[in-house]
Scaffold this motif. Structure first.
Motif, PDB file in Angstrom:
ATOM      1  N   GLU B  57       1.214  -1.159  -0.067  1.00 21.84           N
ATOM      2  CA  GLU B  57      -0.152   0.039   0.224  1.00 21.84           C
ATOM      3  C   GLU B  57       0.954   1.351  -0.320  1.00 21.84           C
ATOM      4  O   GLU B  57       0.665   2.299  -0.341  1.00 21.84           O
ATOM      5  CB  GLU B  57      -0.749  -0.468   1.278  1.00 21.84           C
ATOM      6  CG  GLU B  57      -2.101  -0.974   0.424  1.00 21.84           C
ATOM      7  CD  GLU B  57      -3.066  -0.796   2.209  1.00 21.84           C
ATOM      8  OE1 GLU B  57      -3.105  -0.548   2.886  1.00 21.84           O
ATOM      9  OE2 GLU B  57      -3.801  -1.694   2.122  1.00 21.84           O
ATOM     10  N   ASP B  61       1.400   3.689  -2.509  1.00 23.69           N
ATOM     11  CA  ASP B  61       0.727   5.349  -2.590  1.00 23.69           C
ATOM     12  C   ASP B  61       1.690   6.238  -3.456  1.00 23.69           C
ATOM     13  O   ASP B  61       1.539   7.347  -3.766  1.00 23.69           O
ATOM     14  CB  ASP B  61       0.702   5.574  -1.495  1.00 23.69           C
ATOM     15  CG  ASP B  61       0.026   6.559  -0.542  1.00 23.69           C
ATOM     16  OD1 ASP B  61      -1.438   7.504  -0.663  1.00 23.69           O
ATOM     17  OD2 ASP B  61       0.634   7.542   0.008  1.00 23.69           O
ATOM     18  N   ARG B  65       1.340   8.851  -6.112  1.00 26.60           N
ATOM     19  CA  ARG B  65       1.453  10.399  -6.007  1.00 26.60           C
ATOM     20  C   ARG B  65       2.773  11.042  -6.813  1.00 26.60           C
ATOM     21  O   ARG B  65       2.771  12.117  -7.625  1.00 26.60           O
ATOM     22  CB  ARG B  65       2.244  10.727  -4.493  1.00 26.60           C
ATOM     23  CG  ARG B  65       0.774  10.670  -3.240  1.00 26.60           C
ATOM     24  CD  ARG B  65       1.594  10.640  -1.801  1.00 26.60           C
ATOM     25  NE  ARG B  65       0.218  10.476  -1.019  1.00 26.60           N
ATOM     26  CZ  ARG B  65      -0.529  10.273  -0.729  1.00 26.60           C
ATOM     27  NH1 ARG B  65      -0.879  11.902  -1.186  1.00 26.60           N
ATOM     28  NH2 ARG B  65      -1.553  10.326   0.742  1.00 26.60           N
ATOM     29  N   GLY B 134      -5.554   9.439  -0.332  1.00 23.62           N
ATOM     30  CA  GLY B 134      -4.395   8.665  -0.715  1.00 23.62           C
ATOM     31  C   GLY B 134      -5.703   7.670  -2.032  1.00 23.62           C
ATOM     32  O   GLY B 134      -6.564   8.246  -2.654  1.00 23.62           O
TER      33      GLY B 134
END
Lengths: 300, 511
Positions: B57, B61, B65, B134
């Protein structure tokens, strides 16, 4: 005629291949103009195999091929031609004529057949639901073009508009009257189509090959409302002061590049070139005749 | 010659069944082992996945980004070509399965391919709206879908939806699982094949043994019985089966033997009946001839003397006419007697009285009483054995037999000055032989059988019709016995014998 010329070239190429011992080493350089944005790696990726193939084929004749020369724009390349840093270029008609005019040292020699086309037309397109039906309907509207040095996606549309008495001005230029057509540059053909669909322009123009290459779902939402006159697809031009034996050998090698698998792969990578053909005198005159059409005073 | 006997066939059945059972058992064992392995693998995978989930995760993430920023400029400028290049570059460091760039209107701008088939399509499912949120991560089988905003400085140019193949560690784990499972299954298969080969040999041995056993206990007896049945069918009944088995095969063999015996008995009975019938036919032919001849004789006499009587009557010879008529009457009487005897003879064959226990001594005395005057006239001495036994017979017919035999003895005393008759019996083996013996003129050996013929008279001028002894034989045979004559020749007297079955045998004959 073309066959006779080729035979003459082959006959003349013989002595060049067997360069006399102690002869002065010759190196030729191929020059291109960087795409926007200026990313040399892309240019090396596209034209590297072409240069490499030429290097292999010319080496037996004692002719070296230098590193690819990447100029930042037309002006930069013309200066490099003048300084003899570049010996030959591969361009469409408009930039070739512009370089010829600026450097006063460039001679079109070979015709470039791209994706099977010896010549092409520009097409003007708009959204399916758009009220635009003819060039005159573009007055006061925005035309999405690709780049300033593009023949089919800038110079030829501009010439067709001029022929119709419609001036083309940059969209950000101040004081544009409603009788003119503003233009924006999308840098890529697919971008032109998407910009028209997303309302960043009212219409676009590029060549009919690009139209055929559009994704089906995008093309289905657009329609063509005007076509230009046909123009030669591309040209190989040599620096005017390039030595005759070197020029002949270069011509000979390039004319035969498509005859083997590796050559064909290198040509295809170089923006989809199918093969080179010798430019006849008539064709050369026809190409040069585009100069006053494609090169208005403010771009010279 | 059969190529496949019952023993071989049943042995193959047994072998195939055993083989199938073992193979099924082995496959089932393999299946259970494999399933257990998969359970262990699933547990391990779950444990490892749980441990790696947080890391994944975090990594996703970070990727979201980075791409959210990296894609902003080309998306904001609607530069599809650069977006496609960015997508292509992303494939170099992320296991991208599919990549969609979505514009502010929620419509697909590009999927990174030249054909861009999804252009303009709306996307299903939620898109993250909050800047601080997120990426949305959704697991689809082995793939993970990641949805994130493409934004900069709080301005969103659109979204990206990226489907990622399973992470390398997960793929490695899966490959390891597959490899180990394949190895295990391969090992099991090898074991299975080895065991299968062993079982095949064992079952072949078992099959061979079963084949031998069945051949001894089933096929061979069946073959013997089949051959015996073929012999019986061809008429050869003298080869009984020797199989003595307490089971169904033994029953079948015994039944076959019984059938052969019954057939033999029936055949013998048939042969005897056929012989008897032939004798009777011959007798009937003789009877026909004799009857027609003997009945014709009086008729000829009657016809002759009737003609003479007519001639004598015309000539007026009354005495001669009387004599002629007397002869005609005598001939007619004779013919009458002949017909009576014939009737009596035929009746013996048709009329049967119920048999009863008869004291032969008493019956002899009764016969002697009936013939008393005849015997006295010839001064015959009669001697009767005192121990004459009980017999079971038709009393009336047996009386006729005794009368005829005694009368016959009385007739042929010849020139004997002290004629004598002896009535007695003797045991000849298991047979009781009754006899009437005289010391009269005797019988030539060549005529011993002829005397029992119908209308046979050795002395043509003698008394009687010649039916008496024929009647005796007929009655005795009707009782299941025999009748015959014994004599040493002329002048040596004669003995007429007959047998009667014992009372138990007589009952069987009567039934």
């Amino acid at each position: 005629m073309r066959v006779v010329s080729a035979l003459c070239a082959l006959a003349l190429a013989g002595p060049a291949r067997a360069a006399a011992p102690g002869a002065k080493a010759v190196t030729v350089r191929f020059g291109v103009i960087a795409e926007e944005p200026n990313e040399p790696d892309r240019m090396f990726t596209v034209y590297g195999p072409f240069v490499g193939r030429l290097r292999e084929r010319l080496a037996p004749a004692g002719i070296g091929v230098g590193e690819l020369v990447i100029a930042s724009d037309l002006d930069d390349l013309s200066k490099r031609l003048v300084r003899k840093e570049v010996d030959f270029v591969l361009e469409s008609v408009f930039p070739m004529l512009a370089l010829r005019e600026r450097s006063r040292s460039l001679e079109p020699v070979l015709l470039v057949v791209r994706r099977g086309q010896r010549a092409y037309r520009s097409v003007f397109f708009t959204r399916q639901e758009s009220p635009i039906q003819k060039l005159a309907d573009l007055r006061g509207r925005t035309l999405v073009l690709q780049a300033l040095r593009s023949t089919s996606a800038f110079a030829l549309p501009r010439a067709e508009l001029a022929r119709a008495g419609i001036p083309l001005v940059a969209a950000d230029e101040a004081g544009v009257d409603s009788g003119s057509v503003r233009y924006v540059l999308a840098l890529a053909e697919v971008n032109q189509a998407v910009w028209v669909l997303h309302g960043k322009g009212d219409a676009g123009a590029f060549n009919e090959g690009d139209w055929a290459a559009l994704p089906e779902k995008i093309r289905a939402r657009l329609r063509i409302f005007e076509r230009s006159r046909p123009i030669e697809r591309g040209l190989i031009a040599f620096r005017g002061s390039l030595e005759a034996p070197t020029r002949r050998k270069l011509e000979e090698v390039m004319l035969g590049l498509h005859q083997d698998e590796a050559g064909r792969a290198a040509l295809t990578r170089a923006s989809g070139v199918t093969r080179f053909e010798r430019l006849t005198q008539v064709e050369k005159q026809a190409v040069l005749a585009w100069a006053p059409v494609l090169l208005p005073m403010n771009t010279r | 010659m059969r190529t496949s006997g019952i023993g071989t066939r049943y042995a193959l059945y047994v072998a195939a069944l055993a083989l199938a059972l073992v193979v099924v058992a082995l496959v089932a064992a393999g299946f259970i082992a494999l399933r257990q392995l998969r359970v262990v693998q699933a547990d391990l995978r779950e444990a490892v996945t749980a441990a790696r989930a947080k890391d994944d995760e975090r990594a996703l993430d970070g990727a979201a980004r980075y791409l959210g920023v990296h894609l902003f400029n080309p998306l904001y400028q609607l530069d599809v070509e650069r977006l496609n290049e960015a997508i292509e570059q992303t494939r170099a460091w992320l296991p991208v399965v599919s990549f969609l760039v979505v514009d502010r209107d929620g419509l697909v701008l590009t999927d990174g391919t030249p054909a861009n088939p999804g252009y303009g399509d709306g996307v299903e499912g939620p898109l993250p709206q909050d800047e601080s949120a997120g990426p949305i991560l959704v697991r689809r089988g082995s793939e993970t879908e990641m949805r994130f905003r493409v934004a900069a400085g709080g301005v969103a140019a659109g979204w990206a939806i990226v489907a990622l193949a399973e992470p390398p560690w997960q793929a490695s784990l899966r490959r390891l699982e597959e490899k180990r499972t394949a190895e295990l299954w391969s090992g099991h298969r090898t074991s299975l094949l080895s065991l299968g080969a062993l079982v095949l040999v064992a079952t072949l041995g078992l099959g061979l043994l079963t084949s031998l056993l069945l051949s001894r206990t089933l096929a061979r007896p069946l073959t013997e019985m089949s051959r015996a049945a073929e012999k019986i069918a061809s008429g050869n009944l003298d080869h009984p089966l020797t199989l003595d088995s307490p089971d169904e095969l033994g029953d079948l063999a015994r039944a076959l033997n019984r059938m052969a015996n019954d057939l033999r008995a029936h055949e013998e009975a048939l042969r005897a009946e056929r012989s008897d019938l032939a004798a009777k036919n011959a007798e009937l032919e003789r009877f026909n001839y004799t009857v027609s001849h003997d009945l014709k004789t009086p008729l000829v006499t009657i016809r002759g003397f009737a003609g003479l009587a007519g001639t004598d009557l015309v000539a007026g010879r009354n005495e001669a006419v009387r004599k002629d008529l007397g002869r005609i009457v005598a001939a007619a009487d004779k013919m009458h007697r002949l017909l009576d005897d014939l009737l009596e003879l035929s009746r013996i064959g048709r009329v049967v009285h119920p048999p009863e226990d008869v004291a032969l001594g008493g019956l002899v005395r009764e016969a002697l009483e009936l013939l008393k005057s005849q015997l006295e006239r010839k001064s015959l001495a009669v001697e009767v054995a005192p121990d004459l036994p009980m017999v079971r017979a038709d009393r009336r017919r047996l009386l006729e037999v005794l009368q005829n035999l005694i009368e016959n003895a009385a007739k042929f005393t010849g020139t004997q000055r002290r004629p004598r008759i002896e009535i007695g019996w003797r045991m000849d083996g298991a047979e009781r032989v009754f006899y009437v013996r005289d010391n009269g003129q005797g019988i030539e050996p060549r005529f011993l059988e002829r005397v029992f013929g119908l209308f046979e008279k050795l002395d043509p001028g003698g008394e009687g019709t010649g039916v008496g002894l024929a009647l005796v034989r007929r009655i005795v045979e009707a009782h299941g016995g025999r009748a015959w004559a014994e004599s040493a020749g002329l002048g040596h007297g004669a003995t007429l014998c007959f047998t009667l079955p014992a009372p138990a045998e007589a009952a069987a004959v009567a039934s």
